[in-house]
Every structure is written in C-alpha cells, then in structure tokens.
Design an enzyme around this catalytic site. Structure first.
Site, short mmCIF file in Angstrom:
data_model
loop_
_atom_site.label_atom_id
_atom_site.label_comp_id
_atom_site.label_asym_id
_atom_site.label_seq_id
_atom_site.Cartn_x
_atom_site.Cartn_y
_atom_site.Cartn_z
N CYS A 232 36.21 -3.78 13.39
CA CYS A 232 36.62 -5.15 13.04
C CYS A 232 35.41 -6.05 12.81
O CYS A 232 35.41 -6.91 11.92
CB CYS A 232 37.46 -5.76 14.15
SG CYS A 232 38.95 -4.84 14.49
C1 BEZ Z 1 37.54 -1.11 15.97
O1 BEZ Z 1 37.78 -2.17 15.42
O2 BEZ Z 1 36.40 -0.67 16.02
C2 BEZ Z 1 38.63 -0.30 16.57
C3 BEZ Z 1 39.72 -0.93 17.13
C4 BEZ Z 1 40.72 -0.17 17.70
C5 BEZ Z 1 40.62 1.21 17.70
C6 BEZ Z 1 39.53 1.84 17.10
C7 BEZ Z 1 38.52 1.08 16.55
#
Ligand code: BEZ
Length: 208
Positions: free
Chosen positions: A45
């Site tokens: 994100c």
């Molecule tokens: C991320 O944004 O890195 C992420 C969020 C939830 C699960 C896996 C990755």
C-alpha cells in the site's frame, strides 16, 4: 450485492486525512478514482500511494480526482503519509478516507471475507462526471496495482465517450483505434475522412 458498471456510485460522508468529505459534492464535475487499501503501514500500500502521488499531474490533466480508502483512523493516516512521503520520495496531496467503521468499504463491497476477514481488498472504481461507475477492479492484497493502467482506461473512456470508436488490446494514447461495428461504411467515410483499414468487415482500424 456488488456495484455494476453504469450504476450511480453511492454517495457518502466520511472523515479523511484532509477533513470530512461528502463524496458527490467533493467530486463536483470531475472524474473520480476511489481505491481501497488493506491497512495503513503495509508495504505494498505504501508503494501504491507513492505511485499515485507521483502521477498527480497526470490525473489532474485528465480532470480526475483521486481518493484512497484505508480502514484506519485519521491520526494513523497522518503518520503513514509521513512514511509514504519519506520512502517514496513524493508528496501525498490527495485525501485518504479514514474508514474505521468500514461504512464506505461495506457500501462499495470492498471487504471479501473469504480473502481477508476484516480489511479491504484492493478495489478500484472509476467514476465519470455523471457519477456513474465506469470501471471496477478487484486485486488481491498481495498484488500492487498498475496506476498507469488506470490512466490508460481513463484515456480510453474519455476518448470513446466522444467518438464512435473503441480501443483495442494494449492500446495507448496515440495508437490506432477500432471503429464501432454499429457504424456503417458510409458513416465511417464521413466520420473518418483520414481513412481506415478494413481487416474484416467488423474489424476496421483508424488513426485519430
Ligand atoms: C501490503 O499492503 O503490503 C499488504 C497488505 C495486506 C496483505 C499483504 C500485503
């Protein structure tokens, strides 16, 4: 029930990193991209919000406002934005909805309990100036989205809304387009005086 293309994007009021937002009023007469994130302080994100911030001018050029959503609160968003700006070498100027009660996530069916129980998946909605939903995308939490692809779709929508054409696979701005099958050759001769290439009666390409 999931939202369908052509439906009016549901309106809502919610807190965000830049204050309260009334969605339809905030959009005004612009296009919108509403996109969700599983949670603050997560690696994928963080890169996605950085990528979006770097494309700020590209979205603005196309008359598009972007609005992110994450199911954490405003204070958390403010701290996270500092990290995004630092690590992604950019400045996040667009708002991030603070959807702690999952009101917007539920309204837009962004929580897929069989995938992740409490957080949102990576949903995208492209909304036109009439507030109609023109694209929906759902990506898994583990896969970051391609934000240039969103710009490409917006280019296609803005072009094809005004011309009797569609855009073929992997099209990008400036490349050949296809003439709608509903356009007769007679009409095509008038609409596309630059000419067109007939590969099959239903497959005619032209340059715009
Ligand atoms: C991320 O944004 O890195 C992420 C969020 C939830 C699960 C896996 C990755």
């Amino acid at each position: 029930m999931s939202l369908k293309l052509g439906e009016i994007a549901p309106d809502f009021e919610a807190q965000s990193s830049v204050g309260p937002i009334k969605f339809h009023q905030w959009l005004g007469d612009k296009w919108g991209v509403l996109f969700s994130h599983p949670a603050d302080f997560t690696p994928v994100c963080t890169t996605e919000l950085g990528a979006t911030a770097r494309l700020e001018d590209e979205f603005a050029k196309r008359n598009v406002k972007v609005l992110a959503l994450s199911v954490d609160g405003v204070e958390s968003h403010h701290e996270w934005i500092k990290d995004i700006n630092e690590t992604q070498n950019t400045t996040v100027n667009f708002p991030i909805l603070a959807d702690s009660d999952r009101k917007v996530a539920t309204l837009y069916d962004m929580i897929h309990p069989q995938a992740t129980e409490k957080t949102t998946v990576r949903s995208v909605f492209i909304i036109d100036p009439n507030k109609k939903i023109r694209l929906t995308l759902t990506y898994p939490a583990s896969t970051g989205r391609n934000f240039n692809e969103l710009l490409r779709v917006i280019d296609s929508l803005q072009l094809t809304d005004n011309r009797k054409v569609a855009t073929p696979a992997d099209w990008e701005h400036g490349k050949d387009v296809v003439i709608l099958p509903s356009v007769s050759n007679e009409e095509a001769n008038k609409l596309f005086p630059q000419g067109y290439d007939t590969k099959k009666p239903y497959l005619r390409t032209t340059k715009l």
